[in-house]
Enzyme design. Structure first.
Site, PDB file in Angstrom:
ATOM      1  CG  ASP A 190      -1.616   1.233   1.480  1.00  0.00           C
ATOM      2  OD1 ASP A 190      -2.234   1.698   0.527  1.00  0.00           O
ATOM      3  OD2 ASP A 190      -1.579   1.757   2.597  1.00  0.00           O
ATOM      4  CG  ASP A 219      -4.295  -0.910   2.835  1.00  0.00           C
ATOM      5  OD1 ASP A 219      -4.546  -0.892   1.631  1.00  0.00           O
ATOM      6  OD2 ASP A 219      -3.605  -0.064   3.420  1.00  0.00           O
TER       7      ASP A 219
END
Lengths: 744, 46
Positions: free
Chosen positions: A442, A627
């Site tokens: 990420d 996430d």
């Protein structure tokens, strides 16, 4: 609640938050647990205990240095003592810890008691057995056997239960695990020994059966301690989700309510520095919000009435009034939890290496024993000798070494990682990490630090920086905090008065001058003729002293860590919810060509599922709420300590320090551990290859069994300890130690 | 043989006392904070 107390608590929300986090004991006594990660020495214990016990209403206080927690018992009903402020004043950041105490580690107590009983019995039985081996005969031998049996029976019943229960559970579900052959071996050894003792036979294996339990319990207890320690460390991290919210009642008053009781249509006040508890629409107030946890966008956004906000977004500048358009259970956060649960299926199907080994091992061992029994009956026709030999085969192959082979290595690996600031939440994570070929990153908060950092420090004079830092120490705005962290020391503040002007910045007076730190338009208003400067400035009576530029910076060692991963032949790609420009810049900085921007949480999960369906094993590194589903969809996942609560819970590893080197380090340790595990398993097989023929031929005596088992266990443990250590300890300065250094 | 009749119960009894002592200390929470206990011994005003 009295009116005065009401006003006080609704203003800050902290008193009510404390009440929500406390548990009532008897007689109006309340217990509050706070996690205080910075407590680290004897002096800290004394400072914290002294300061807190001096507060009104505090009955007693106890610092637990091992778990870094403070337990306070207090009285005073509606007027809770200002625990958090007191700790903050001392320089210890604290967060409430509201899991009930009862769910504290019962399992550990059970394991240690079982271990103590097994240890006691094993040492005494060994003492008696040593006498038998060294030649006790006749009545004395019989007496020793009986005494051993009397010690062994309650031990098996008490300490052995841990294995028996697990074995029965596995069998009931039609599976076998390592506990099945262990339970069978231990029980049969005991039964054979009882028979031998009653009939006055030669050999009793009480010692083997109890020592085996003792060894295996050591492994199991250590395993549990290590995992619990990692879990405690992760649980101690401050929770990021809002615990409650200030609701405006229909009569105009306000009340602080738990998040779960917020209904659609409620009007809520979210103060600066607070997180939005539910999805909603802004009805009044202008502010800036940080939605990096929710969407991955790194730049703050301005919001005005009419803006739609997702739960988990952080309010930066000014308090706003929000109309809830979803209850907590239907908010963005809850949606993420549902996505996570849907994604978790693949994880549950993973079978641990020890169980896979047991699955191969059990049938082989049991068939060998059965074949031995048959062979002996056919050849000798002697039932007693045949059964004895068959059971001796089971005893000698009882997977002591095999039972320790995997957990011992994982304990040592977890310990090594713990020292480097990586928490291992589950040993299975280490196993899954060994086959990884793709790493998905990420951006915001993972490759980057996720908080704004001063990017032009070298352009600013040291005294101006110190001045700004001293002013910023009075505010909780993320930019102020990041500035305050740069202060060489807090004592250098010469200000007569510092006040925060909500939405604009900080104002301070010193030696007749007015200093302002904040938005340029506001800080420079005294001099309108000056050239317009954007962003954050420090002014003295309207004259600009310094300009501050903030941007989200890469984590330390980000580039090096990613290069290391690529050198190991892994495919690295970045999936971010941020916009193209920001993602492309970071990708270029870390040398990645493979990236995607504007990715939604669902897209992240789909991307990972797609990789997995083409045979890739995926490691996900991420931190945000967005996430969390991807973290549970991936084969294995790592989250930084700054991650959202559900992200940390979904991840197999949590790294506590800032450096991204934690990722290659964890993979390295996992690879080393995997190699040692395979060595240990190979050793256990080799041991059996030697021991089984001896047993099949009927040469096993209790002495041979005891020596063989102990040697193999010790060999496996010694081999596990060879796991290489991590050399780079103390190389990076994490935030906590920086803060502590600044305070001294 | 006579010595055994005395010695074995004595040996087991001592072992059992040690086991009991350990279980008691476990139950009374003396292993809750081992790091803290190591530091607290140096604090002089408790």
């Amino acid at each position: 609640m009295t009116d005065a107390a009401m006003d006080q608590t609704t203003l800050s929300g902290t008193g009510s938050e404390l009440l929500l986090a406390s548990q009532p004991l008897k007689d109006g006594l309340m217990r509050t647990e706070l996690s205080v990660p910075d407590v680290h020495c004897g002096a800290c214990i004394r400072r914290v205990e002294k300061a807190i016990v001096a507060l009104d209403g505090v009955q007693d206080v106890r610092v637990n240095l091992s778990t870094r927690r403070v337990t306070v018992n207090w009285r005073g009903g509606d007027n809770p003592p200002p625990l958090k402020n007191t700790l903050d004043r001392l320089g210890y950041s604290a967060s409430y810890f509201d899991e009930p105490r009862e769910d504290k580690d019962k399992e550990l107590g059970r394991l240690i008691r079982a271990l103590a009983v097994a240890g006691f019995a094993a040492s005494n039985i060994m003492m008696l057995s040593a006498s038998v081996w060294s030649g006790a005969e006749g009545d004395a031998k019989l007496l020793f056997h009986w005494l051993s049996g009397l010690l062994a029976l309650p031990t098996l019943a008490y300490s052995g239960r841990i294995f028996f229960v697990s074995a029965l559970n596995a069998l009931r579900h039609g599976r076998t695990n390592m506990d099945v052959p262990i339970s069978l071996g231990v029980t049969l050894a005991f039964c054979l020994s009882v028979y031998e003792t009653v009939t006055g036979g030669h050999h009793a294996y009480f010692d083997a059966s109890v020592t085996l339990l003792f060894f295996l319990l050591i492994g199991r207890t250590l395993d549990h301690v290590m995992r619990e320690r990692a879990r405690t460390a992760v649980r101690n991290l401050a929770r990021l989700e809002a615990r409650g919210a200030t609701r405006i009642r229909s009569d105009g008053g306000t009340e602080y309510v738990p998040v779960a009781s917020i209904a659609v249509g409620d009007t809520l006040i979210v103060s600066a520095g607070g997180r939005f508890p539910v999805d909603g629409v802004v009805v009044a107030g202008n502010s800036e919000v940080d939605s990096s946890m929710v969407t991955g966008e790194s730049d703050p956004q301005e919001i005005a009435p009419g803006a739609v906000i997702k739960a988990g977004t952080l309010n930066l500048a000014e308090s706003v009034t929000l109309k809830a358009n979803a209850a907590a259970a239907d908010s963005f956060l809850a949606e993420m939890v549902r996505l996570m649960e849907a994604a978790e299926g693949g994880r549950a199907r993973y079978r641990r290496i020890a169980d896979r080994a047991a699955q191969l091992y059990s049938p082989v061992v049991h068939l060998t024993a059965a074949a031995t029994l048959l062979g002996w009956i056919l050849i000798t026709g002697d039932w007693h000798a045949s059964i004895s030999t068959a059971i001796a085969v089971l005893i000698i192959t009882c997977p002591c070494a095999l039972g320790l082979a995997v957990p011992m290595v994982q304990i040592v690996a977890a310990r090594r990682l713990f020292e480097s600031g990586v928490m291992v939440k589950d040993g299975a994570g280490l196993e899954r990490l060994t086959g990884i070929d793709t790493v998905v990153l990420d951006k915001t908060g993972t490759v980057t630090v996720g908080v704004p950092q001063l990017s032009n420090a070298d352009e600013i004079a040291a005294e101006h920086l110190a001045l700004a830092a001293a002013m910023a120490a009075h505010s909780s705005h993320p930019i102020s905090r990041s500035l305050a962290g740069l202060a060489p020391s807090f004592s250098a503040a010469p200000f007569a008065r510092v006040s925060e002007v909500s939405g604009f910045g900080l104002e301070a007076e010193a030696e007749g001058s007015v200093y302002r730190l904040g938005r340029s338009s506001w800080a420079m208003e005294a001099r309108t003729g000056e050239q317009a400067v954007r962003g954050t400035v420090l002014t003295c009576d309207g004259t600009v002293l310094a300009e501050f530029r903030f941007e989200d910076r890469l984590r330390p060692d980000a580039r090096a860590a990613i290069d290391t991963l690529k050198d190991r032949g892994l495919t690295v790609l970045m999936l971010s919810g941020d916009h193209e420009v920001a993602v492309a810049r970071v990708a270029q900085d870390i040398g990645l060509t493979d990236y995607r921007f504007g990715v939604s949480p669902r897209d992240k999960v789909e991307a990972i599922e797609k990789l997995k369906s083409t045979g890739h094993k995926v490691l996900m590194v991420g931190d945000g709420l967005n996430d969390a589903p991807a973290l549970s969809a991936a084969t294995v996942s790592i989250a930084p300590a700054s991650a959202a609560d559900i992200g940390r819970n979904a991840a197999d590893f949590v790294f506590m320090r800032n450096s991204l080197n934690a990722v290659p380090l964890t993979m390295q340790v996992a690879t080393d551990a995997g190699r040692l595990i395979r060595q240990n398993l190979a050793f256990a097989v080799a041991y059996n290859a030697v021991a089984v023929p001896i047993a099949v031929l009927g040469y096993v005596t209790p002495l041979v069994a005891a020596v063989a088992m102990s040697l193999s266990s010790v060999a496996v443990v010694a081999n596990s300890l060879r796991l290489p250590g991590t050399a780079s300890r103390g190389r990076f300065i994490d935030l906590t130690s920086f803060k502590q250094a600044a305070l001294k | 043989m006579n010595s055994i009749i005395i010695l074995i119960p004595v040996a087991m009894g001592l072992g059992a006392v040690a086991l009991g002592a350990f279980l008691w200390s476990l139950r009374s929470g003396q292993y809750e904070d081992l790091d803290g206990a190591a530091e607290r011994i140096l604090l002089d005003d408790n």
